[in-house]
Scaffold this motif. Structure first.
Motif, PDB file in Angstrom:
ATOM      1  N   HIS A   1      34.810  15.471  25.562  1.00 31.87           N
ATOM      2  CA  HIS A   1      35.522  16.395  26.340  1.00 31.87           C
ATOM      3  C   HIS A   1      35.508  16.988  27.732  1.00 31.87           C
TER       4      HIS A   1
ATOM      5  N   ARG B   1      37.218  17.942  30.851  1.00 34.51           N
ATOM      6  CA  ARG B   1      38.363  19.689  31.844  1.00 34.51           C
ATOM      7  C   ARG B   1      39.099  19.024  32.401  1.00 34.51           C
TER       8      ARG B   1
ATOM      9  N   GLN C   1      39.086  26.498  26.956  1.00 34.62           N
ATOM     10  CA  GLN C   1      39.297  27.033  25.518  1.00 34.62           C
ATOM     11  C   GLN C   1      38.605  28.436  25.428  1.00 34.62           C
TER      12      GLN C   1
ATOM     13  N   HIS D   1      34.628  29.647  20.562  1.00 35.01           N
ATOM     14  CA  HIS D   1      35.249  29.185  19.380  1.00 35.01           C
ATOM     15  C   HIS D   1      33.229  28.974  18.625  1.00 35.01           C
TER      16      HIS D   1
ATOM     17  N   ASP E   1      32.095  25.525  15.679  1.00 38.61           N
ATOM     18  CA  ASP E   1      32.954  24.088  15.453  1.00 38.61           C
ATOM     19  C   ASP E   1      33.130  23.717  13.958  1.00 38.61           C
TER      20      ASP E   1
ATOM     21  N   MET F   1      25.500  17.764  23.812  1.00 39.15           N
ATOM     22  CA  MET F   1      26.004  17.585  24.458  1.00 39.15           C
ATOM     23  C   MET F   1      25.537  17.166  25.994  1.00 39.15           C
TER      24      MET F   1
ATOM     25  N   THR G   1      29.996  24.509  30.511  1.00 45.82           N
ATOM     26  CA  THR G   1      30.205  24.617  28.922  1.00 45.82           C
ATOM     27  C   THR G   1      30.393  26.894  28.520  1.00 45.82           C
TER      28      THR G   1
ATOM     29  N   HIS H   1      31.547  28.939  21.425  1.00 46.76           N
ATOM     30  CA  HIS H   1      31.686  28.410  22.268  1.00 46.76           C
ATOM     31  C   HIS H   1      32.854  27.964  23.040  1.00 46.76           C
TER      32      HIS H   1
ATOM     33  N   GLY I   1      35.359  25.258  26.191  1.00 48.38           N
ATOM     34  CA  GLY I   1      35.015  24.658  27.667  1.00 48.38           C
ATOM     35  C   GLY I   1      35.834  26.069  28.651  1.00 48.38           C
TER      36      GLY I   1
ATOM     37  N   ARG J   1      35.808  17.135  34.969  1.00 49.94           N
ATOM     38  CA  ARG J   1      34.707  17.466  34.726  1.00 49.94           C
ATOM     39  C   ARG J   1      34.339  16.784  32.938  1.00 49.94           C
TER      40      ARG J   1
ATOM     41  N   MET K   1      31.600  15.614  29.100  1.00 50.74           N
ATOM     42  CA  MET K   1      30.636  15.934  28.835  1.00 50.74           C
ATOM     43  C   MET K   1      31.129  14.840  27.751  1.00 50.74           C
TER      44      MET K   1
ATOM     45  N   LYS L   1      29.708  14.698  23.374  1.00 48.18           N
ATOM     46  CA  LYS L   1      28.881  15.414  22.196  1.00 48.18           C
ATOM     47  C   LYS L   1      28.575  14.812  20.741  1.00 48.18           C
TER      48      LYS L   1
HETATM   49  O1  AKG Z   1      34.189  20.965  27.290  1.00 50.65           O
HETATM   50  C1  AKG Z   1      33.349  21.634  26.879  1.00 50.65           C
HETATM   51  O2  AKG Z   1      32.334  22.563  28.127  1.00 50.65           O
HETATM   52  C2  AKG Z   1      33.511  22.269  25.854  1.00 50.65           C
HETATM   53  C3  AKG Z   1      33.857  21.796  24.438  1.00 50.65           C
HETATM   54  C4  AKG Z   1      33.337  21.622  23.163  1.00 50.65           C
HETATM   55  O3  AKG Z   1      32.060  21.936  22.671  1.00 50.65           O
HETATM   56  C5  AKG Z   1      34.774  21.834  22.108  1.00 50.65           C
HETATM   57  O4  AKG Z   1      35.650  21.449  22.199  1.00 50.65           O
HETATM   58  O5  AKG Z   1      34.266  22.441  21.053  1.00 50.65           O
END
Ligand code: AKG
Length: 276
Positions: free
Chosen positions: A95, A97, A105, A108, A110, A125, A138, A182, A184, A193, A195, A197
Motif C-alpha cells: 500500500h 500513499r 481512503q 472500511h 477488508d 501491516m 493508517t 481502518h 489510509g 509512505r 506499508m 500487508k
Molecule cells: O494505506 C494504509 O494505511 C491502509 C491501506 C489499507 O489497509 C487498505 O487499503 O485496506
C-alpha cells in the motif's frame, strides 16, 4: 514444516486479551534497521502475488524479504499465538500513499460481514519508514473489529471518537483482527509512505496457542473490559459480550463471563413444569 517459536516470543494472555479488546496489537520498531533500509526498494519492485490459500512456508521463497519478515522471532511468535502453526496466505499487498495525494481512503473493513464467532484472520501491516502524522498513517478505530460491517459501509464516517492514526518508528508491525475499521489517511507530506500487508488464514482451531502462564492475571479481565470513546455507555456492553464470546472460544472455557453478559442472553431454560 512449521517451526514452533520459542516460548519467550509467544504472546502472553494479557497481550492476547489486548488484541481481543482492541482488535490490534502493535510492535514498535521490531524489524531491524538493515531490513528497513532495503524495504522501500523491495516494495517498490513489488512482491510476487500469491494464490489464495497458499501455505505460508510456500508463499515466500526462503531468504526473500517477506519470508525474513515473517520469520523474525517476535513476528513469528505473535503470528503463531494468533493463528497457530501452518497458516495460509489469503493475499498480500503493498500500500502506497502518494506524496500530497489530496485524498484519504474511506473507513472500511477488508471483507464482507464475517460472522465467525470462534475464528479470525489476522492482517500484518509492516511500516519500513518513520511515519509522521502528515504522512497519512493508517487510521483505525480501536475495538471496532467485532462490530461486524460490510466492506466500506462505514465509509460515510469521517471521524470517530477514539480513532487512532498510526505514527511510528521504522520497522513497526501491527497485527490486526480482520474486522477492524481502518483506512489510509491523506498523505500531506512530500514523502511516499509504504506499508506491506499480509492477510493470514488459520488452519487450526485458535485454541490457547499463546503462552497461557498468565491466564488468570487480573489484567486479562481488565483488558477485556476496555471501553472506547466511540461506544455509547450501553452499546459498549455489546462489545464486551462479543469479546467474552471470543475469549471463551480462544481459551475453551465457556464459564468465563465476569459480568454475566453472555450468561444472560444464553439463559433459555428447557425445564417444563406441569400446567397449574
Ligand atoms: O494505506 C494504509 O494505511 C491502509 C491501506 C489499507 O489497509 C487498505 O487499503 O485496506
Amino acid at each position: 514444516m512449521t517451526i514452533q517459536p520459542a516460548r519467550e516470543h509467544l504472546l502472553t494472555s494479557v497481550q492476547m486479551a489486548h488484541f481481543v479488546a482492541h482488535g490490534s496489537l502493535r510492535m514498535d520498531a521490531v524489524v531491524p534497521d538493515d531490513m528497513n533500509a532495503q524495504a522501500v526498494d523491495v516494495l517498490r519492485a513489488g512482491i510476487p502475488p500469491v494464490k489464495y490459500g497458499t501455505p505460508l512456508n510456500e508463499a515466500f521463497p526462503e531468504g526473500s524479504f517477506a519470508r525474513r519478515l515473517v520469520e523474525l522471532p517476535q513476528v513469528a511468535g505473535a503470528l503463531y499465538s494468533l493463528v497457530g502453526p501452518g497458516p495460509t496466505v489469503d493475499h498480500h499487498a503493498v500500500h502506497i500513499r502518494k506524496p500530497n495525494e489530496g485524498h484519504a481512503q474511506p473507513l472500511h473493513g477488508d471483507a464482507i460481514i464475517d460472522v465467525r464467532p470462534d475464528a479470525f484472520d489476522v492482517q500484518l501491516m509492516y511500516y519500513p519508514q518513520k511515519v509522521t502524522l502528515d504522512m497519512g498513517g493508517t487510521l483505525s478505530v480501536p475495538g471496532s473489529h467485532l462490530r461486524r460491517t460490510n466492506e466500506s459501509d462505514t465509509g460515510r464516517y469521517q471521524n470517530l471518537r477514539g480513532q487512532t492514526r498510526l505514527v511510528c518508528e521504522p520497522g513497526t508491525v501491527v497485527f490486526l483482527h480482520h474486522g477492524i475499521w481502518h483506512g489510509g489517511r491523506r498523505n500531506d507530506s512530500d514523502i511516499a509512505r509504504y506499508m506491506f500487508k499480509i492477510r493470514f488464514n488459520p488452519t487450526v482451531r485458535q485454541l490457547r496457542l499463546w503462552n497461557t502462564d498468565d491466564l488468570h492475571d487480573p489484567e486479562v479481565v481488565a483488558e477485556l473490559n476496555t471501553r472506547f470513546p466511540w461506544y455509547e455507555p450501553a452499546t459498549g456492553r455489546l462489545e464486551v459480550y462479543n469479546r467474552v464470546m471470543l475469549w471463551q472460544a480462544l481459551t475453551g472455557d465457556d464459564t468465563f463471563d465476569p459480568d454475566y453478559w453472555v450468561t444472560r442472553v444464553s439463559n433459555r431454560p428447557q425445564r417444563i413444569v406441569a400446567a397449574g
